[in-house]
Design a protein around this motif. Structure first.
Motif, PDB file in Angstrom:
ATOM      1  N   HIS A 137       0.838  -1.193   0.000  1.00  0.00           N
ATOM      2  CA  HIS A 137       0.000   0.000   0.000  1.00  0.00           C
ATOM      3  C   HIS A 137       0.878   1.250   0.000  1.00  0.00           C
ATOM      4  N   LYS A 138       0.485   2.231  -0.790  1.00  0.00           N
ATOM      5  CA  LYS A 138       1.282   3.447  -0.940  1.00  0.00           C
ATOM      6  C   LYS A 138       1.471   4.165   0.396  1.00  0.00           C
ATOM      7  N   ARG A 139       0.506   4.063   1.294  1.00  0.00           N
ATOM      8  CA  ARG A 139       0.636   4.717   2.591  1.00  0.00           C
ATOM      9  C   ARG A 139       1.819   4.163   3.376  1.00  0.00           C
ATOM     10  N   GLU A 140       1.991   2.836   3.328  1.00  0.00           N
ATOM     11  CA  GLU A 140       3.126   2.196   4.009  1.00  0.00           C
ATOM     12  C   GLU A 140       4.441   2.641   3.388  1.00  0.00           C
ATOM     13  N   VAL A 141       4.469   2.643   2.058  1.00  0.00           N
ATOM     14  CA  VAL A 141       5.699   2.990   1.346  1.00  0.00           C
ATOM     15  C   VAL A 141       6.087   4.442   1.603  1.00  0.00           C
ATOM     16  N   ASP A 142       5.094   5.330   1.589  1.00  0.00           N
ATOM     17  CA  ASP A 142       5.380   6.750   1.822  1.00  0.00           C
ATOM     18  C   ASP A 142       5.887   7.003   3.237  1.00  0.00           C
ATOM     19  N   ALA A 143       5.372   6.242   4.197  1.00  0.00           N
ATOM     20  CA  ALA A 143       5.837   6.402   5.582  1.00  0.00           C
ATOM     21  C   ALA A 143       7.315   6.048   5.698  1.00  0.00           C
ATOM     22  N   ILE A 144       7.720   4.986   5.012  1.00  0.00           N
ATOM     23  CA  ILE A 144       9.144   4.617   4.997  1.00  0.00           C
ATOM     24  C   ILE A 144       9.964   5.705   4.306  1.00  0.00           C
ATOM     25  N   GLY A 145       9.440   6.193   3.186  1.00  0.00           N
ATOM     26  CA  GLY A 145      10.146   7.240   2.459  1.00  0.00           C
ATOM     27  C   GLY A 145      10.349   8.492   3.291  1.00  0.00           C
ATOM     28  N   ASP A 146       9.335   8.883   4.063  1.00  0.00           N
ATOM     29  CA  ASP A 146       9.444  10.069   4.912  1.00  0.00           C
ATOM     30  C   ASP A 146      10.526   9.876   5.981  1.00  0.00           C
ATOM     31  N   ALA A 147      10.575   8.665   6.561  1.00  0.00           N
ATOM     32  CA  ALA A 147      11.579   8.389   7.592  1.00  0.00           C
ATOM     33  C   ALA A 147      12.993   8.444   7.013  1.00  0.00           C
ATOM     34  N   LEU A 148      13.160   7.910   5.812  1.00  0.00           N
ATOM     35  CA  LEU A 148      14.481   7.930   5.186  1.00  0.00           C
ATOM     36  C   LEU A 148      14.871   9.341   4.769  1.00  0.00           C
ATOM     37  N   ASP A 149      13.893  10.142   4.355  1.00  0.00           N
ATOM     38  CA  ASP A 149      14.181  11.542   4.032  1.00  0.00           C
ATOM     39  C   ASP A 149      14.680  12.279   5.265  1.00  0.00           C
ATOM     40  N   LEU A 159      16.265  10.969   7.726  1.00  0.00           N
ATOM     41  CA  LEU A 159      17.629  10.494   7.970  1.00  0.00           C
ATOM     42  C   LEU A 159      18.610  11.187   7.034  1.00  0.00           C
ATOM     43  N   LEU A 160      18.229  11.352   5.795  1.00  0.00           N
ATOM     44  CA  LEU A 160      19.096  12.012   4.819  1.00  0.00           C
ATOM     45  C   LEU A 160      19.362  13.467   5.183  1.00  0.00           C
ATOM     46  N   GLU A 161      18.435  14.096   5.881  1.00  0.00           N
ATOM     47  CA  GLU A 161      18.582  15.505   6.252  1.00  0.00           C
ATOM     48  C   GLU A 161      19.366  15.701   7.552  1.00  0.00           C
ATOM     49  N   ASP A 162      19.728  14.615   8.214  1.00  0.00           N
ATOM     50  CA  ASP A 162      20.407  14.706   9.512  1.00  0.00           C
ATOM     51  C   ASP A 162      21.908  14.890   9.306  1.00  0.00           C
ATOM     52  N   ASP A 163      22.356  16.144   9.332  1.00  0.00           N
ATOM     53  CA  ASP A 163      23.768  16.447   9.075  1.00  0.00           C
ATOM     54  C   ASP A 163      24.691  15.804  10.097  1.00  0.00           C
TER      55      ASP A 163
END
Length: 373
Positions: free
Chosen positions: A61-73, A75-79
């Protein structure tokens, strides 16, 4: 020091237990050099995108996938996170939780999706020690050196570490009489060296507590034997670095330590190959994936060596251990050998992630069993 947080066996077992509609496992090589971290972030972003697409392709489900994507984003922003890395990074994400481990060994970039995490590459970090501490110990000086992969050796500051043997016992020399006045000369010297060694061991306890990487002793006799007699760290290597460590550079100690690590692992593998050959004649060893799957399911595996590079698509039945081989198109059909490794770990087996050439029989796995199965 490398910024590492190597998972314990308990951590790995918890990862194995996770079941979710969408589990994303990412591995990527990283650098501890902060000025080069941007390249790692770009690689992470590309892997995250690949994982996102793979999950959608498997019908998550896209909702599950987007939640993972938000968490990884996030992480990517954590300098600060990216400024403190080791040799590899492992990321495990579901829609509700994201876990990261910074590892001292170099792993290949990899993204895997499924209803469970892919943990097999993680086993390499706890199988082959790439890092060690070297305790350079002489009567005249003591220091601790951290050795990490192919990075330069680093001297570690240790609180309460004595300066030398004489100052440790409050004497100008360790050749004087003992407090009782009974021992002097060589016997008195050994007593003083024992006191010195206990102080060194005590100083290292807080730093080494909870760690599992080898401590390699660089010392000559009789101090080598005396320190070993009082050491409390369970991962002190049986092999020492000989010579006068007081005059040996950190770089030379690191070079010698890497040779010791290679020797320890080679000896371990040799012993496991010999045990496998002996147990094979007793019906207590196998290289057959289906048999190993059943044995792992019923707790019959004592030691398991698995190829960390190969993925055998399929599914292992939770109850019977029966294997259904298949392709990687289904979210429930991921990594038969990975599932076997997970079950073996959960039933107390020793599990090693190796290269295929180091596995008895040269196959995907080799299992030593607790009893004929």
């Amino acid at each position: 020091m490398l910024h590492v947080d190597i998972p314990s066996r308990t951590d790995i077992e918890r990862l194995i237990d996770v079941r979710a509609p969408a589990c994303l496992s990412l591995y990527l090589p990283t650098t501890p050099l902060t000025q080069e971290a941007q390249a790692d972030r770009i690689a992470m972003k590309n892997l995250a995108r690949a994982g996102h697409e793979a999950l959608l392709a498997k019908g998550v489900h896209k909702r599950e996938v987007d939640a993972i994507g938000d968490a990884l984003d996030d992480l990517l922003e954590d300098d600060d996170f990216w400024a403190h890395q080791a040799r590899s990074l492992a990321v495990f994400a579901t829609a509700t939780r994201t876990l990261t481990y910074r590892l001292p060994n170099t792993l290949e970039a990899l993204v895997e999706t499924g209803d469970r995490f892919f943990i097999k590459p993680l086993l390499r970090a706890i199988t082959v020690p790439q890092s060690a501490f070297v305790l350079a110990l002489t009567q005249g000086a003591v220091r601790l050196v951290e050795v990490s992969g192919d990075m330069p050796a680093v001297a570690v500051k240790v609180a309460d570490l004595p300066k030398d043997a004489a100052s440790a016992v409050g004497k100008a020399s360790i050749l004087g009489r003992t407090p009782s006045g009974r021992l002097q000369g060589a016997e008195g010297q050994k007593v003083r060296l024992g006191q010195y060694s206990r102080q060194v061991d005590q100083a290292l306890r807080e730093l080494l507590a909870g760690r599992e990487i080898p401590l390699i002793l660089a010392a000559n006799q009789p101090l080598d034997a005396i320190y070993r007699s009082v050491n409390t760290y369970p991962h002190l290597a049986a092999v020492s670095i000989p010579g006068n460590s007081e005059t040996t550079s950190d770089a030379d100690l690191a070079h010698a330590a890497r040779a010791v690590l290679d020797q320890l692992h080679a000896e371990d593998l040799k012993a496991l190959h010999a045990e496998f050959a002996a147990r094979l004649g007793e019906g207590r060893a196998t290289t057959d994936i289906a048999q190993a799957a059943r044995a792992a399911t019923f707790g019959a595996v004592a030691t398991l060596l698995v190829d960390i590079d190969e993925i055998v698509p399929g599914h292992v039945d939770e109850t019977t251990g029966a294997v259904t081989f298949g392709d990687s198109g289904s979210i429930a059909r991921q990594g038969v050998v990975d599932q076997i490794a997970g079950r073996a770990l959960l039933t107390g087996a020793r599990v090693l992630g190796e290269r295929r050439a180091d596995i008895p029989g040269g196959g995907s796995l080799a299992a030593i069993l607790r009893y004929p199965f």
